[in-house]
Scaffold this active site. Sequence first.
Site, PDB file in Angstrom:
ATOM      1  CD1 TRP A 151      29.169   0.474   1.020  1.00 52.15           C
ATOM      2  CD2 TRP A 151      28.025  -1.788   1.092  1.00 52.15           C
ATOM      3  NE1 TRP A 151      29.924  -0.696   1.183  1.00 52.15           N
ATOM      4  CE2 TRP A 151      29.333  -1.831   1.249  1.00 52.15           C
ATOM      5  CE3 TRP A 151      27.241  -2.641   0.958  1.00 52.15           C
ATOM      6  CZ2 TRP A 151      29.902  -3.152   1.454  1.00 52.15           C
ATOM      7  CZ3 TRP A 151      27.583  -3.998   1.242  1.00 52.15           C
ATOM      8  CH2 TRP A 151      28.887  -4.415   1.368  1.00 52.15           C
ATOM      9  CG  ASN A 152      25.017  -2.427   5.649  1.00 49.62           C
ATOM     10  OD1 ASN A 152      25.210  -1.477   5.716  1.00 49.62           O
ATOM     11  ND2 ASN A 152      25.187  -3.327   6.627  1.00 49.62           N
ATOM     12  CE  LYS A 175      30.615  10.453   1.478  1.00 49.48           C
ATOM     13  NZ  LYS A 175      29.889   9.138   1.026  1.00 49.48           N
ATOM     14  N   GLY A 228      30.207   2.408   9.452  1.00 52.07           N
ATOM     15  CA  GLY A 228      31.194   1.698   8.441  1.00 52.07           C
ATOM     16  C   GLY A 228      32.258   0.942   8.844  1.00 52.07           C
ATOM     17  CD  GLU A 250      27.353  -0.533  13.777  1.00 54.87           C
ATOM     18  OE1 GLU A 250      28.484  -1.318  13.462  1.00 54.87           O
ATOM     19  OE2 GLU A 250      26.689  -0.711  12.874  1.00 54.87           O
ATOM     20  CG  LEU A 251      33.818   1.804  14.147  1.00 55.21           C
ATOM     21  CD1 LEU A 251      35.219   2.100  14.908  1.00 55.21           C
ATOM     22  CD2 LEU A 251      33.373   2.524  13.051  1.00 55.21           C
ATOM     23  CB  CYS A 284      27.886  -4.146  11.290  1.00 53.17           C
ATOM     24  SG  CYS A 284      26.055  -3.687  12.089  1.00 53.17           S
ATOM     25  CD  GLU A 385      32.652  -6.121   9.655  1.00 50.86           C
ATOM     26  OE1 GLU A 385      31.531  -6.111  10.063  1.00 50.86           O
ATOM     27  OE2 GLU A 385      33.466  -5.057   9.514  1.00 50.86           O
TER      28      GLU A 385
END
Length: 492
Positions: A151-152, A175, A228, A250-251, A284, A385
Amino acid sequence: MQRYQLHIGGREVEPAGGRWLETQNPFTGETWAEIPRGDARDVDRAVQAAHQALTQGPWSEMTATQRGQLLHRLGDLVARDARKLAETEVRDNGKLLAEMLGQLNYIPQWYYYYGGLADKVQGAVLPLDKKGYFSFTRHEPLGVVAAITPWNSPLLLATWKIAPALAAGCTVVIKPSEFTSASTLEFARLFDEAGFPPGVFNVVTGLGDEVGSPLVDHPLVRKISFTGSDTTGRRINEQAARQLKHTAMELGGKSPNIVFEDADLEQAVFGAISGIFAATGQTCIAGSRLLVQDSVHDQVVGKLLDVARTARMGDPMDADTQVGPVTTQPQYRKVLEYLQVATQEGAKVLLGGRAADRPECGKGWFVEPTIFGDVKNSMRIAQEEVFGPVLSIIRFKDEAEAVQIANDVRFGLAAAVWTRDIGRALRMSEKLQAGTVWVNTYRAVSFMAPFGGYKDSGLGRENGIDAIREFLQVKSVWINSGAVSGNPFVLR
């Protein structure tokens, strides 16, 4: 109140279950649109459409050059509608208009870059060790790609997946986050205008267990590209592994921003502000750990507080606003919980440390820009985080200790070094366990530069030439040009 539709097979369609989700404006707290609440039936429709486009439709017959031309056309349309799309994102995620407009104006470059790269993917003739054979390699699309985005920065991070996937010849079902789906649904309309065949790009919105999980499980999906949280990413990766699907993850991160005593301290302070308070810390790559050498610690902290105290909060649509709201109510509550955890563990509040109650913040989900001192790297505030405007300051003595502290987390997405010593800059860039290392800058990205993480920050790379390889598979072709068959029971 605006009601959106799903985008499947080149058409806008209602969700099979006839349900919608409300989406709120983080600045006002008010519902402004309704997003389709899709389910497994919608996922199947979208994946079937993507598979048909890949195997039977015009997309499968197009040359790589023709695909590239469509991507160029899409880039032009994004440039044309950049402000409209940016304003939609601000209403949906509360980030500054200046930030989102900057992203939307930059996004076309991805489509131009990968549009140009589409017909530059080349195989090779192999110099075999066996006589009588001619062999070469082909690079072919993996298949239907499931893209799951956060969502960022909805459209920027979607583009990092979509542009190389389409350039490679794949088709996509995306999605977006249920909190920020509107801009992706509006963006989908541009594919039809650009002339993409139906089914090449599809959007199914909804909740993770109702849309995300069926999408990952669908037997026709061959690759999942996810951005996410590491918790969700690990779950998706495990789910995908049951069908041996390709994944890219990408976490997130807990990035160290390291200031040495020989740095330009004014620039380092601005880099620290950019690293954690830009985008309200909801990135992130946020430089949420500021490592400062002992000899300049007090000087850096003083300058940092002077600048941070002037941060203007308020309406993200206002050009003068510098810090906007947290995007979602759950994330807002999570950030406030971390503020309590930090003080309980002994961190000292130097600035902020609470929810914002300024008049200019209205009813939005605002957190004061927060700076903690006396932070130990073992504290949760330094290890986990937070994803909000929260900075932890950690002292270090020398280069060796800076490396030890910087690498002593399970994440490894990004890092920065502030120094005038080129030797130190090179040594640190080698020793830091991060996919991106900045020197005397922060938060710089490009469509040309590979992006991804070490350790728990993920798998694979986005951007640059490396990204298109994530959506291709290599095939070796052998042609007998005169080899004499020998014993049929022996390996050739």
